[in-house]
Design a protein around this motif. Sequence first.
Motif, PDB file in Angstrom:
ATOM      1  N   ALA A 157       0.834  -1.209   0.000  1.00 45.64           N
ATOM      2  CA  ALA A 157       0.000   0.000   0.000  1.00 45.64           C
ATOM      3  C   ALA A 157       0.867   1.257   0.000  1.00 45.64           C
ATOM      4  N   TYR A 158       1.931   1.261   0.814  1.00 38.85           N
ATOM      5  CA  TYR A 158       2.823   2.421   0.861  1.00 38.85           C
ATOM      6  C   TYR A 158       3.480   2.656  -0.504  1.00 38.85           C
ATOM      7  N   SER A 159       3.853   1.562  -1.176  1.00 34.59           N
ATOM      8  CA  SER A 159       4.482   1.681  -2.495  1.00 34.59           C
ATOM      9  C   SER A 159       3.523   2.299  -3.501  1.00 34.59           C
ATOM     10  N   LEU A 160       2.269   1.875  -3.458  1.00 35.18           N
ATOM     11  CA  LEU A 160       1.280   2.404  -4.399  1.00 35.18           C
ATOM     12  C   LEU A 160       0.980   3.871  -4.117  1.00 35.18           C
ATOM     13  N   ILE A 161       0.932   4.242  -2.849  1.00 37.20           N
ATOM     14  CA  ILE A 161       0.744   5.657  -2.505  1.00 37.20           C
ATOM     15  C   ILE A 161       1.903   6.484  -3.041  1.00 37.20           C
ATOM     16  N   THR A 162       3.096   5.947  -2.937  1.00 39.97           N
ATOM     17  CA  THR A 162       4.305   6.696  -3.271  1.00 39.97           C
ATOM     18  C   THR A 162       4.435   6.981  -4.765  1.00 39.97           C
ATOM     19  N   ILE A 163       3.785   6.199  -5.620  1.00 42.86           N
ATOM     20  CA  ILE A 163       3.873   6.480  -7.058  1.00 42.86           C
ATOM     21  C   ILE A 163       2.919   7.600  -7.484  1.00 42.86           C
ATOM     22  N   LEU A 164       1.983   7.985  -6.615  1.00 36.12           N
ATOM     23  CA  LEU A 164       0.934   8.928  -7.011  1.00 36.12           C
ATOM     24  C   LEU A 164       1.445  10.326  -7.367  1.00 36.12           C
ATOM     25  N   PRO A 165       2.481  10.884  -6.698  1.00 39.69           N
ATOM     26  CA  PRO A 165       2.979  12.192  -7.150  1.00 39.69           C
ATOM     27  C   PRO A 165       3.477  12.172  -8.596  1.00 39.69           C
ATOM     28  N   ILE A 166       4.111  11.062  -8.999  1.00 44.61           N
ATOM     29  CA  ILE A 166       4.576  10.949 -10.387  1.00 44.61           C
ATOM     30  C   ILE A 166       3.376  10.913 -11.330  1.00 44.61           C
ATOM     31  N   LEU A 167       2.346  10.195 -10.947  1.00 47.38           N
ATOM     32  CA  LEU A 167       1.126  10.136 -11.758  1.00 47.38           C
ATOM     33  C   LEU A 167       0.515  11.523 -11.900  1.00 47.38           C
ATOM     34  N   TYR A 168       0.521  12.292 -10.824  1.00 48.33           N
ATOM     35  CA  TYR A 168      -0.049  13.638 -10.859  1.00 48.33           C
ATOM     36  C   TYR A 168       0.737  14.554 -11.796  1.00 48.33           C
ATOM     37  N   ILE A 169       2.068  14.469 -11.750  1.00 45.13           N
ATOM     38  CA  ILE A 169       2.897  15.312 -12.626  1.00 45.13           C
ATOM     39  C   ILE A 169       2.548  15.053 -14.087  1.00 45.13           C
ATOM     40  N   LYS A 170       2.443  13.803 -14.453  1.00 42.40           N
ATOM     41  CA  LYS A 170       2.143  13.465 -15.849  1.00 42.40           C
ATOM     42  C   LYS A 170       0.734  13.912 -16.225  1.00 42.40           C
ATOM     43  N   PHE A 171      -0.206  13.782 -15.296  1.00 37.98           N
ATOM     44  CA  PHE A 171      -1.585  14.194 -15.542  1.00 37.98           C
ATOM     45  C   PHE A 171      -1.684  15.712 -15.661  1.00 37.98           C
ATOM     46  N   ARG A 172      -1.023  16.425 -14.767  1.00 32.63           N
ATOM     47  CA  ARG A 172      -1.094  17.884 -14.765  1.00 32.63           C
ATOM     48  C   ARG A 172      -0.511  18.481 -16.034  1.00 32.63           C
ATOM     49  N   ASP A 173       0.537  17.864 -16.551  1.00 30.52           N
ATOM     50  CA  ASP A 173       1.178  18.384 -17.749  1.00 30.52           C
ATOM     51  C   ASP A 173       0.459  17.989 -19.035  1.00 30.52           C
ATOM     52  N   GLY A 174      -0.691  17.342 -18.893  1.00 30.51           N
ATOM     53  CA  GLY A 174      -1.505  17.023 -20.054  1.00 30.51           C
ATOM     54  C   GLY A 174      -1.057  15.821 -20.840  1.00 30.51           C
ATOM     55  N   ARG A 175      -0.183  14.995 -20.264  1.00 29.74           N
ATOM     56  CA  ARG A 175       0.320  13.827 -20.979  1.00 29.74           C
ATOM     57  C   ARG A 175      -0.629  12.637 -20.883  1.00 29.74           C
ATOM     58  N   ILE A 176      -1.523  12.667 -19.906  1.00 28.92           N
ATOM     59  CA  ILE A 176      -2.406  11.527 -19.687  1.00 28.92           C
ATOM     60  C   ILE A 176      -3.821  12.044 -19.480  1.00 28.92           C
ATOM     61  N   ASN A 177      -4.811  11.375 -20.038  1.00 30.59           N
ATOM     62  CA  ASN A 177      -6.200  11.777 -19.832  1.00 30.59           C
ATOM     63  C   ASN A 177      -6.954  10.644 -19.154  1.00 30.59           C
ATOM     64  N   ILE A 178      -7.622   9.808 -19.980  1.00 33.36           N
ATOM     65  CA  ILE A 178      -8.421   8.721 -19.413  1.00 33.36           C
ATOM     66  C   ILE A 178      -7.537   7.703 -18.695  1.00 33.36           C
ATOM     67  N   LEU A 179      -6.269   7.594 -19.121  1.00 35.25           N
ATOM     68  CA  LEU A 179      -5.364   6.657 -18.467  1.00 35.25           C
ATOM     69  C   LEU A 179      -5.136   7.042 -17.007  1.00 35.25           C
ATOM     70  N   PHE A 180      -5.093   8.342 -16.745  1.00 35.88           N
ATOM     71  CA  PHE A 180      -4.911   8.795 -15.370  1.00 35.88           C
ATOM     72  C   PHE A 180      -6.057   8.324 -14.484  1.00 35.88           C
ATOM     73  N   TYR A 181      -7.297   8.556 -14.933  1.00 28.76           N
ATOM     74  CA  TYR A 181      -8.460   8.172 -14.142  1.00 28.76           C
ATOM     75  C   TYR A 181      -8.517   6.661 -13.937  1.00 28.76           C
ATOM     76  N   SER A 182      -8.196   5.917 -14.995  1.00 23.63           N
ATOM     77  CA  SER A 182      -8.240   4.459 -14.903  1.00 23.63           C
ATOM     78  C   SER A 182      -7.200   3.950 -13.914  1.00 23.63           C
ATOM     79  N   MET A 183      -5.975   4.474 -14.028  1.00 22.93           N
ATOM     80  CA  MET A 183      -4.912   4.005 -13.143  1.00 22.93           C
ATOM     81  C   MET A 183      -5.174   4.427 -11.700  1.00 22.93           C
ATOM     82  N   LEU A 184      -5.669   5.641 -11.514  1.00 22.61           N
ATOM     83  CA  LEU A 184      -5.975   6.107 -10.160  1.00 22.61           C
ATOM     84  C   LEU A 184      -7.035   5.216  -9.518  1.00 22.61           C
ATOM     85  N   ALA A 185      -8.028   4.806 -10.308  1.00 23.08           N
ATOM     86  CA  ALA A 185      -9.087   3.950  -9.780  1.00 23.08           C
ATOM     87  C   ALA A 185      -8.541   2.577  -9.388  1.00 23.08           C
TER      88      ALA A 185
END
Length: 377
Positions: A157-185
């Motif tokens: 669980a800690y490992s999965l939490i720790t990857i989330l800032p990287i996911l946010y950076i990619k999402f914020r910069d417009g590199r990911i759309n539906i993939l972000f929501y799917s992976m976050l879910a």
Amino acid sequence: MNLRSALRLDSIIFAMAGLTLLTVIWSVKIIVIKGVPLYFLFSIFSIFFLILTNKDEKYKIQINELYILFFMFWLMTSIIIAPNIFSAVQQYYYYIISFSLFFIIKRSVFSVSSWYKLSNYFLIGGLVVSVAMTLSWKLIFDNNRVDINGINPNYLAYSLITILPILYIKFRDGRINILFYSMLAIVSIAIFLTGSRGALISLFIYLFIIGIKKPLLGISIIILIIFFSSVIIGLYDSLPQYWQLRFDFNNATGSSIDWSSGRDDTWMFAWQLIKENYIFGIGLNNFGFVTSLSIGVHNAFLSLLVETGIIGFLLFFMIFVSILFTIYKVDKTIAVMIFLIELPILLTGIWESSPVLWCMLSLVVAYVKLVPKKSYS
């Protein structure tokens, strides 16, 4: 091949060969007590050579790296005084892996495109783990927390939490759309299946930050949380007893649940040992050996204090703060996010030597060095 490319190639070869050698030494359990500290010294001298022989600004040693060197030298004291030296060297091994990755990743990423490629692999690893855990969801009906091959569910669980800032950076910069929501879910479901309450708190904090930055997404998240909570409450009586107790925060079932899972008693033991060994500590990774308790300290700050003393604690604190400050100068949102989602984990678990944590930090530090000099609000 130019000097920069050669240096990057040398760093990668050095890291792969060195870590492979250390793993072989560890697996056959020969000369491990002498081999690990000597490997660290060799690593440090090699890194110094790579940095000092190049006048490029990129290769000058940074303050957080200097704190890491001091911290690792201090830990050698914690190995020498440890009653169980083998256990101390085990933990030192994890620090070497983590800090080596931090050095190498941070200094091997020279372009935004290479950063995105490397971060993709990081996220794919988290996605694969999340999918594997989600497919094993039926384990909860056997009064089990979902894991993979016996790995502690909290660490997953800690490992999965720790990857989330990287996911946010990619999402914020417009590199990911539906993939972000799917992976976050998928990641969120996997975190829930671990039953890690500290990680769930971190997840809610992350979703709250996302909701503030993206109001429409925030509203959707609130609706989903309300719906999901309603389903859980409606099916509460159908859940296995273990899961009822794990989330029975208000003793709604009249149970005598120990919400801390024994951590409060452990923390009392730790405080007593800190008072008696506040300078040098009791020895790295020796809390369980000294106290004969079945669990660790389950608090990174107390663990550092009791095992490495006040000096080890302050050095680690300076490492973490200096890294966050480096990020904060360029990207306030990411710095605050990392602090807030890692804090519940550090307060309830042993996470300070995790390679996943230091991979994430190295990627974020590399990223803020590559992006234009502006502050995200």
